[in-house]
Design a protein around this motif. Structure first.
Motif, PDB file in Angstrom:
ATOM      1  N   LEU A 207       2.005 103.010  16.672  1.00 59.26           N
ATOM      2  CA  LEU A 207       3.026 103.102  17.715  1.00 59.26           C
ATOM      3  C   LEU A 207       2.505 102.515  19.028  1.00 59.26           C
ATOM      4  CD1 LEU A 207       5.866 104.175  18.171  1.00 59.26           C
ATOM      5  CD2 LEU A 207       4.888 106.343  18.914  1.00 59.26           C
ATOM      6  N   LYS A 208       1.278 102.845  19.365  1.00 59.05           N
ATOM      7  CA  LYS A 208       0.678 102.297  20.593  1.00 59.05           C
ATOM      8  C   LYS A 208       0.567 100.781  20.490  1.00 59.05           C
ATOM      9  CE  LYS A 208      -3.492 102.176  23.383  1.00 59.05           C
ATOM     10  NZ  LYS A 208      -2.954 102.268  24.724  1.00 59.05           N
ATOM     11  N   LEU A 211       3.888  99.142  20.944  1.00 62.00           N
ATOM     12  CA  LEU A 211       4.257  99.122  22.365  1.00 62.00           C
ATOM     13  C   LEU A 211       3.542  97.974  23.084  1.00 62.00           C
ATOM     14  CD1 LEU A 211       5.705 100.839  24.648  1.00 62.00           C
ATOM     15  CD2 LEU A 211       3.468 101.861  25.044  1.00 62.00           C
ATOM     16  N   ASN A 212       2.246  97.873  22.842  1.00 69.01           N
ATOM     17  CA  ASN A 212       1.465  96.814  23.497  1.00 69.01           C
ATOM     18  C   ASN A 212       1.896  95.424  23.041  1.00 69.01           C
ATOM     19  OD1 ASN A 212      -0.133  98.326  25.147  1.00 69.01           O
ATOM     20  ND2 ASN A 212      -1.806  98.537  23.683  1.00 69.01           N
ATOM     21  N   TYR A 214       4.813  94.362  21.063  1.00 68.81           N
ATOM     22  CA  TYR A 214       6.212  93.929  21.132  1.00 68.81           C
ATOM     23  C   TYR A 214       6.799  94.060  22.542  1.00 68.81           C
ATOM     24  CZ  TYR A 214       5.861  94.021  16.076  1.00 68.81           C
ATOM     25  OH  TYR A 214       5.459  93.789  14.791  1.00 68.81           O
ATOM     26  N   VAL A 215       6.284  95.021  23.322  1.00 68.09           N
ATOM     27  CA  VAL A 215       6.850  95.194  24.671  1.00 68.09           C
ATOM     28  C   VAL A 215       6.015  94.447  25.714  1.00 68.09           C
ATOM     29  CG1 VAL A 215       7.566  96.855  26.426  1.00 68.09           C
ATOM     30  CG2 VAL A 215       7.788  97.440  24.002  1.00 68.09           C
ATOM     31  N   PHE A 216       4.693  94.622  25.647  1.00 68.45           N
ATOM     32  CA  PHE A 216       3.850  94.014  26.677  1.00 68.45           C
ATOM     33  C   PHE A 216       3.218  92.683  26.241  1.00 68.45           C
ATOM     34  CE2 PHE A 216       3.052  98.683  27.873  1.00 68.45           C
ATOM     35  CZ  PHE A 216       4.194  98.703  28.651  1.00 68.45           C
ATOM     36  N   GLY A 217       3.453  92.310  24.986  1.00 70.71           N
ATOM     37  CA  GLY A 217       2.908  91.028  24.515  1.00 70.71           C
ATOM     38  C   GLY A 217       1.394  90.984  24.484  1.00 70.71           C
ATOM     39  N   ARG A 218       0.785  92.145  24.303  1.00 71.71           N
ATOM     40  CA  ARG A 218      -0.681  92.170  24.273  1.00 71.71           C
ATOM     41  C   ARG A 218      -1.209  92.524  22.904  1.00 71.71           C
ATOM     42  NH1 ARG A 218      -2.803  96.204  26.976  1.00 71.71           N
ATOM     43  NH2 ARG A 218      -1.140  96.909  28.344  1.00 71.71           N
TER      44      ARG A 218
END
Lengths: 354, 469
Positions: A207-208, A211-212, A214-218
């Protein structure tokens, strides 16, 4: 009651610290934990080492249960002793077993990562072959005379090396000794393994990661996703600015220099009594899978075809490229057993011709 | 051992549980051993340097109590020289050496000084200042000399505040080591909560902002004015969250065991003037300078030129305390100059000062101006090389409002960063009330905080900025 709970907590944490500071303890635990298939088992490298760095769920591959039956060869007519120095591409089950190598009666295997040298012992009744294997991203640094000597030749006594002209050398020695005794160099990683490398944590990690990613592109700095989103690669193999990359611009002069480097290695070890020195450079997965739609530097084949090259260089690139995706894991920096079998077949063909 | 590591998590758990399980008379010994272990995780041999100053200051304290007059002054002077001497050798030698060499070269004078290539012991400035505050307070008669060598050692080595403060005073801390601490659920919860908030500030805010700051400051020459301006603002909050986060963990860890350390930050960016900023920022250091340097120089009970000089001396020293480099000296000097300008303007235009106390708009204007000045000063703190600082101002002079922000961080994460900054800023307005609410709902807040740290944290194991001092 409160004291009992505190005591149990203290014991648990002390246990974690003691195991995390002990090589033996970590080895014992990691073996057991990686064998477990439930939520208490270790999962970091079970589903691909690059998945273990990123925890991107679509790249979680099934447990590797594919077993390729390698042909077991005759050892009666064994005339070679194989001295192998290689990396994690060579599966332990065959790299230490002479039955998998053509006309071979004995094998001595040393990993590049060995903490101390394991000196070779030449066989008197057999021909001695030195097989030097390494993945493309590392061969420049590793396939050098001194690097190899450091791993397979007896090293001078430590005291002689440590002699230093500095007046304060003894202080740094004390410092190093204390640090070594009190703080295990990989303690942080060991604690992470003990506390968080558990299957039960995987959904949180995924999940983390989601988030990194798909959302933050990291993504983890060491990992890149292929252009077709079907493969994970080590960054150092795809970043054209990194020297180990398959896209690192390499001039003909540099290729000639690498050929000279390998020729020097061959000459040195032949002078030490080896009958044959075989090199094998395993291509970076990205150099085989052709997912990035751009040409690679073709460094292995350019070396093999170089006019100055007179030695033996096993280059499995072309064979691996046939049905390439079957030979690699989607989220691991290594090949699978099929890939290894193809390489072994090619090596044995080479051995037959000697 | 950094606070944002698993090693610290395990270490803290072991020490705290053992502390409460042990009989009271052995607890100081446990804390002392734990503090040694904590410190030696950086460079073990440097424990010897701490030991040297501890022995000197311990005996200096006893001798100070036994003597009066001139002799007493000499003992204090010797103790201070020993402490400052250690600091000078390890922290300032290279700086002094470089400057003398540069000057000699400029004047064409041949000078040869031995090169001392040593690593600065971590937290040496904090440790030295805390040690000096002990001898000064004993000298002033505010603190009795500590006879128990172990307790004195613990005073300067207490692990939560050993490497980056708060710089404690002996009157506040030493007696606490003698007090019998009991397990108090509310106090433990409050301590854990403060530790959680500190880690959140560090790994969720500071280390996230650092991604932009490091990218921009790593290559100033190719940055637009917008990038530089955003990075400068981000750095103001990065260093605040980084350092106040450390202080929160330190204060929280001590509170779990029953120790009360002094506050180090109090919403500094709410300050409406530079003097107020310094009453809210790194309070343990600013009060140290106020108590031991500024007042010793006469404070403001002297002529106006001398008063101004006293202020400048304090701020230049404060800059030097942060690092042996000219950029820190300039950073400190800038704060001193800002103070002097403020004082002069207040004397010339008392209406302006009165305005600040009257209207909300006026307060906000002063607040923004203060933040702007502090942020400009941070540029000198962040960039060590003058050529790069020059470049920064040159690029900023060509600031173009239409040029968009161009960094590798995606816009969603930039929005999150801004949201976190604004959120932090807003919550700090009613800091104490907010903290009380959080403590009342501990069992809801703490797990959410942990989840926030895990899911939003940037786990790069980045060291705390103030560790270098």
């Amino acid at each position: 009651m409160r004291r009992i709970v505190a005591f149990v907590g203290l014991l648990f944490l002390a246990f974690v610290l003691i195991f995390g500071s002990s090589n033996e303890g970590m080895r014992l635990l990691s073996q057991r934990r990686y064998m477990r298939q439930d939520g208490w088992g270790a999962d970091k490298f079970t589903f691909g080492d690059l998945y273990g760095l990123t925890y991107i769920k679509p790249f979680k591959m099934p447990r590797d249960t594919s077993f390729v039956a390698l042909p077991v060869l005759e050892t009666d007519s064994a005339k070679y002793k194989m001295h192998i120095i290689g990396d994690s591409y060579l599966y332990s089950f065959f790299s230490m077993d002479p039955r998998y190598f053509e006309k071979t009666g004995a094998v001595q295997f040393v990993r590049w990562s060995t903490p101390k040298a394991i000196p070779y012992q030449l066989a008197m009744d057999k021909k001695n072959i030195l097989l030097i294997e390494c993945v493309e991203r590392n061969f420049r640094q590793l396939m050098q005379v001194q690097e190899i000597r450091n791993r397979i030749e007896a090293q001078p006594a430590a005291k002689a090396i440590e002699q230093s002209s500095s007046r304060f050398a003894f202080l740094s020695q004390i410092n190093a000794r204390v640090k070594e005794t009190l703080y295990h160099p990989t303690l942080e990683n060991n604690l992470e393994f003990l506390l968080f490398n558990l299957g039960i944590w995987a959904p949180f990690k995924e999940l983390k990661s989601a988030l990194n990613f798909y959302v933050f592109g990291r993504l983890d700095n060491d990992v890149r996703v292929s252009k077709n989103w079907k493969q994970l690669y080590l960054t150092q193999t795809v970043d054209p600015e990194k020297v180990g990359s398959s896209f690192y611009p390499t001039s003909d002069e540099e290729v000639a220099a690498y050929v000279a480097q390998l020729t020097e290695v061959e000459a040195y070890f032949k002078s030490k009594g080896f009958d044959h020195v075989i090199f094998s450079i395993i291509p970076n997965p990205v150099g085989v899978l052709n997912t990035e739609n751009k040409p690679t530097n073709q460094i292995i084949s350019r070396m093999a075809k170089h006019p100055a090259w007179k030695g033996i260089l096993v280059d499995p690139t072309l064979r691996l490229q046939k049905n390439a995706r079957d030979n690699f894991f989607p989220s691991d920096s290594h090949w699978n057993q099929r890939g290894a079998a193809i390489w072994l077949g090619q090596l044995n063909e080479t051995l037959r011709t000697l | 051992m950094v606070f944002n590591s698993l090693q610290f998590l395990v270490f803290f758990g072991i020490v705290t549980l053992a502390y409460f399980l042990l009989a009271h008379k052995y607890r100081w010994l446990l804390l002392l051993l734990a503090s040694c272990y904590f410190y030696m995780a950086f460079v073990p041999i440097y424990l010897g340097i701490l030991a040297l100053t501890i022995v000197i200051d311990y005996f200096a304290g006893i001798l100070l109590e036994q003597h009066e007059g001139r002799k007493k002054k000499w003992i204090l002077a010797l103790s201070i020289v020993a402490n400052v001497g250690v600091l000078a050798v390890f922290k300032y030698y290279q700086f002094i050496f470089n400057n003398i060499s540069w000057l000699a070269h400029a004047l064409d004078i041949p000078v040869q000084m031995p090169v001392l290539s040593i690593l600065l012991p971590i937290g040496l400035s904090f440790h030295t200042f805390q040690a000096m505050s002990y001898t000064i307070e004993v000298y002033r008669g505010n603190q009795k000399a500590e006879r128990n060598f172990g307790i004195y050692s613990l005073y300067v080595m207490f692990y939560p505040q050993l490497v980056a403060g708060p710089i404690e005073r002996p009157q506040n801390l030493i007696h606490q080591f003698y007090e019998r601490k009991h397990w108090d659920r509310h106090r433990v919860q409050s301590g854990l909560l403060q530790m959680g908030i500190g880690i959140f500030k560090k790994v969720v805010i500071a280390d996230r902002l650092a991604m932009v700051v490091d990218e921009v400051y790593g290559n100033v020459v190719e940055q637009s004015g917008t990038n530089l301006a955003v990075a400068a603002v981000f750095y103001s909050f990065q260093i605040y969250c980084d350092f106040s986060g450390y202080s929160d963990v330190a204060i929280g860890a001590a509170r779990v065991m029953g120790f009360k350390l002094m506050d180090n930050f109090r919403a500094p960016y709410w300050a409406t003037s530079i003097p107020e900023f310094w009453r809210r920022w790194h309070m343990s250091l600013s009060t140290w300078f106020k108590d031991y340097v500024y007042f010793s120089l006469g404070g403001n009970r002297v002529s106006i030129p001398r008063w101004y000089l006293n202020i400048m001396i304090v701020f230049v020293l404060s800059g030097l305390w942060h690092g042996a480099s000219w950029n820190f000296v300039i950073w400190g000097s800038l704060h001193g100059i800002f103070q002097l300008i403020g004082l002069t303007l207040n004397r010339l235009f008392p209406v302006l000062a009165a305005d600040r106390r009257k209207t909300v708009l006026g307060q906000w204007l002063y607040r923004l101006l203060t933040f702007f000045l502090v942020t400009i000063a941070w540029v000198f703190f962040r960039i060590a090389h003058f050529s790069t600082i020059k470049l920064w101002f040159k690029q900023m002079a060509q600031f173009d409002f239409s040029s968009p922000l161009n960094v590798s961080m995606v816009s969603k994460e930039l929005y999150l960063s801004v949201f976190l900054i604004v959120g932090l800023f807003a919550l700090e307005y009613k800091r104490d009330k907010f903290k009380m609410y959080l403590e009342n709902f501990f069992w809801l807040v703490f797990p959410v905080l942990l989840l926030g740290i895990y899911f939003l944290g940037v786990f790069s194991m980045k060291q705390f900025i103030y560790f270098q001092f």
